[in-house]
Write a protein that holds these residues in place. Structure first.
Motif, short mmCIF file in Angstrom:
data_model
loop_
_atom_site.label_atom_id
_atom_site.label_comp_id
_atom_site.label_asym_id
_atom_site.label_seq_id
_atom_site.Cartn_x
_atom_site.Cartn_y
_atom_site.Cartn_z
N PHE A 147 -12.82 9.13 0.61
CA PHE A 147 -12.21 10.49 0.32
C PHE A 147 -11.84 10.54 -1.28
O PHE A 147 -12.37 11.66 -1.93
N THR A 148 -11.06 9.55 -1.98
CA THR A 148 -10.94 9.65 -3.28
C THR A 148 -12.41 9.55 -4.13
O THR A 148 -12.23 10.28 -5.29
N MET A 152 3.00 2.10 2.18
CA MET A 152 3.52 3.09 3.46
C MET A 152 5.11 2.78 3.88
O MET A 152 5.66 3.74 4.26
N SER A 176 1.45 6.30 -0.99
CA SER A 176 0.31 5.56 -0.38
C SER A 176 -1.02 6.13 -1.04
O SER A 176 -1.94 5.46 -1.40
N HIS A 177 -0.97 7.40 -1.16
CA HIS A 177 -2.26 7.94 -1.67
C HIS A 177 -2.59 7.67 -3.03
O HIS A 177 -3.62 7.57 -3.62
N THR A 196 -3.63 4.20 -3.22
CA THR A 196 -5.14 4.08 -2.79
C THR A 196 -6.20 4.61 -4.18
O THR A 196 -7.11 4.10 -4.15
N ARG A 197 -5.40 5.63 -4.85
CA ARG A 197 -6.48 5.86 -5.72
C ARG A 197 -6.42 4.96 -7.01
O ARG A 197 -7.44 5.06 -7.97
N ARG A 257 -14.22 1.40 6.86
CA ARG A 257 -13.61 2.41 6.26
C ARG A 257 -12.84 1.95 5.07
O ARG A 257 -12.76 2.87 3.86
N GLY A 312 -2.94 9.13 4.37
CA GLY A 312 -2.35 8.72 3.08
C GLY A 312 -3.17 7.66 2.48
O GLY A 312 -3.44 7.34 1.28
N ILE A 347 -14.96 18.20 2.94
CA ILE A 347 -14.35 16.87 2.81
C ILE A 347 -12.83 17.07 2.80
O ILE A 347 -11.93 16.32 3.34
N TYR A 348 -12.37 18.29 2.38
CA TYR A 348 -11.08 18.71 2.30
C TYR A 348 -10.70 19.07 3.86
O TYR A 348 -9.43 18.74 4.28
N LEU A 404 -15.02 10.85 -3.16
CA LEU A 404 -15.78 12.30 -3.09
C LEU A 404 -14.90 13.53 -3.65
O LEU A 404 -15.40 14.59 -3.90
N THR A 405 -13.62 13.29 -3.96
CA THR A 405 -12.72 14.21 -4.73
C THR A 405 -12.55 13.99 -5.95
O THR A 405 -11.56 14.82 -6.61
N MET A 409 -13.85 9.58 5.26
CA MET A 409 -12.64 9.91 4.83
C MET A 409 -12.21 8.42 4.10
O MET A 409 -11.48 8.48 3.17
N SER A 436 0.86 -1.14 -0.10
CA SER A 436 -0.05 0.06 0.22
C SER A 436 0.68 1.30 -0.01
O SER A 436 0.31 2.46 0.13
N HIS A 462 -6.36 -0.62 2.60
CA HIS A 462 -5.43 -1.12 3.50
C HIS A 462 -6.25 -0.88 4.80
O HIS A 462 -6.09 0.31 5.35
N GLY A 480 -6.06 7.93 0.60
CA GLY A 480 -5.88 8.76 -0.62
C GLY A 480 -5.64 10.05 -0.62
O GLY A 480 -5.48 10.84 -1.66
N VAL A 481 -5.37 10.57 0.57
CA VAL A 481 -5.23 11.94 0.75
C VAL A 481 -3.61 12.44 0.66
O VAL A 481 -2.84 11.59 1.10
#
Lengths: 240, 303
Positions: free
Chosen positions: A102-103, A50, A70-71, A74-75, A151, B191, B175-176, A105-106, A99, A48, A80, B194-195
């Motif tokens: 997050f990916t 890290m 890692s971000h 994740t995308r 999550r 992280g 969300i941010y 929602l953004t 959260m 992942s 993980h 996905g941040v």
């Protein structure tokens, strides 16, 4: 779905993984078992992002993700649920789940229906529904584990990495965690499960890898590993 | 004979200057939360904001002949954007490398150095002298039971509270903002969500300098402005952040007001020469007996 080839990784100068290869097919539940310090957690951490692998390659659905942060990983759809749960203690249960999405929602992953997925998580983990607005830091260990898994699922992941979901839980809760994993498997969630309870893990898994000192010592269909005399002697014990 | 009215008067004016300390200290907290680092050039960010605001405001005023209050309002978004850009620059030049290499002290020197550079830059652009910042509100004090309050002082208190509330709302609702809170709580786990946590740290520096720049244009109309405006304020606000606690939002407001009032009282009853002493003594006491700050939860990192 997830293909790992000759992965070498560690912390600073200490090499924990000495070159491991493994494969997780779509919809499969694969387990990685082994004693403490064999490198199970390190494997997931390398997958992942890290920690950065020193060598080898990691591919997800054909895309090379070796060395990404890692971000970024994740995308690409790798969720993980890490060792120690790592829920956000100062956020509410619901915000922890948000959260997880997050990916989505953004805009860096397909959005889908986040609200419906939230409802699905509360269905899957009714205890979390009761604690929806409570801060995650006030949950019990078992509840935090549920939250960490939920999550991770909120990503709508291509593959879900689960690191010792049973760790530190009372026997009754361990059972609950494994029944949840079975349900996820039935729902065709692709999973790589790291577990200390090797017997229970092999019970639910399709395929298993045995990790010893940073190397894959044995692998095969879970059914076969379960009955392998060497695996039995080393990891399953007489009591199991 | 003890004059009660003077005491109240000093407290009132202490509150408004204390709110400025509070806002700047709030800025220290923002970066500390996400990266455990601080911008020691925060005072210079305030000074730059105030000087940039001065220039923008006089430009707007002179070109279009717009009345001062409107020019002040029109200037605000520019100053806020300027502050964000300046903060992002500080992070980019001074902090990112230190974080990447896990340097314990690199960011301290880098942010101090950048602060000095910004000050020199300001001295060359705006000169070394202090000058008056146009006051958007009437100079005439409001009288309430014999206490004189400047309209600008009221604006300082309201503006400071509004800004902190706005950042708080952003953190809770968007969300941010949640990503910022998550990064502050557990950067590794953020992280995994996905941040892009490096970006979050840049954002926190941008927001931190934004608050300082905003404080700069709030305070300038009641003090004088100039390249030397920042140093003392930055240090005071740092003391406030330590006294209040680097993790407590309430702490900086209480700490700021406390310091603002002791400043004024000491300045009047003892001597303006000793004005800075009680606050710094309080700082030393807090560091000795409650290093996490009066309202802080966790111990601060060795600096």
């Amino acid at each position: 779905m997830l293909t790992v080839e000759n992965l070498v990784a560690g912390y600073g100068k200490v090499r924990v993984l000495q070159g491991i290869s493994l494969d997780v097919q779509q919809g499969q539940l694969v387990t990685l078992i082994g004693s403490n310090g064999a490198g199970k957690t390190t494997t997931l951490r390398a997958l992942s992002g890290m920690i950065k692998p020193d060598f080898g390659s990691i591919r997800i659905g054909g895309a090379d993700i070796t060395g990404l942060s890692s971000h970024e990983i994740t995308r690409k759809g790798v969720a993980h649920s890490p060792e120690g749960r790592r829920v956000f203690p100062v956020l509410s249960v619901e915000d922890n789940l948000v959260m997880g999405a997050f990916t989505r929602l953004t805009g860096s992953r397909p959005k889908g229906d986040v609200k419906a997925d939230l409802a699905r998580m509360f269905d899957l983990f009714p205890r979390l529904a009761e604690r929806r607005l409570q801060l995650a830091g006030t949950l019990s260990g078992g509840e935090q584990q549920m939250l960490a898994m939920a999550r991770a699922l909120m990503l709508n992941p291509e593959v879900l990495l689960l690191d010792e979901p049973s760790m530190g839980l009372a026997p009754k809760l361990v059972e609950e965690v494994f029944s949840t994993i079975s349900r996820l498997k039935a729902a065709k969630v692709t999973m790589l499960l790291v577990e200390q309870f090797a017997a229970a893990a092999l019970e639910v898994a399709d395929y298993g890898y045995v990790l010893e000192n940073g190397r894959i010592a044995a692998s095969g269909p879970a059914e076969r590993l379960k009955n392998d005399p060497a695996v039995k002697a080393a990891y399953l014990g007489a009591a199991h | 004979m003890f004059d009660f009215q003077t005491l109240i008067q000093l407290i009132v004016s202490g509150i408004s200057v204390g709110m400025i300390y509070g806002v700047v200290a709030f800025g220290y907290q923002l970066t500390f939360a996400t990266s455990k680092t601080l911008n020691f050039g925060q005072g210079e960010a305030l000074m730059l904001g105030s000087l940039a605001g001065f220039t923008i405001m006089t430009q707007i005023g002179s070109i279009f002949g717009i009345p001062l209050p409107i020019a002040y309002v029109l200037m605000l978004p520019f100053v806020l954007i300027f502050g964000m850009a300046q903060g992002a620059l500080v992070e980019w030049l001074g902090v990112r490398q230190a974080i990447k290499t896990k340097s314990e002290a690199g960011w301290i020197m880098a942010t101090i150095a950048l602060g000095i550079i910004f000050k020199n830059l300001a001295e060359n652009i705006w000169g070394r002298d202090t000058f008056t910042f146009p006051n958007p509100l009437p100079e005439q004090a409001i009288q309430i039971m014999g206490i004189r309050i400047l309209p600008m002082e009221v604006l300082i208190v309201c503006g400071a509270i509004a800004l902190m509330a706005a950042v708080e709302m952003f953190n809770r609702r968007s969300i941010y903002g949640k990503a910022v809170v998550a990064t502050a709580a557990d950067i590794g786990a953020a992280g995994l969500m996905g941040v892009n946590t490096a970006q979050v740290i840049t954002l926190s520096y941008a927001l931190s300098s934004l608050t300082a720049a905003f404080a700069g244009v709030l305070v300038a109309p009641v003090t004088l402005t100039g390249a030397g405006l920042g140093s003392a304020l930055g240090l005071k606000a740092f003391a406030v952040a330590i006294i209040g606690g680097l993790t407590s939002g309430v702490g900086v407001v209480v700490g700021g007001v406390l310091l603002g009032i002791t400043d004024r009282l000491t300045g009047y009853y003892i001597s303006t020469g000793y004005q800075d002493v009680p606050g710094l003594v309080l700082l030393l006491l807090v560091l000795s007996f409650k290093p996490s700050g009066l309202f802080g939860k966790s111990a601060i990192k060795k600096v």
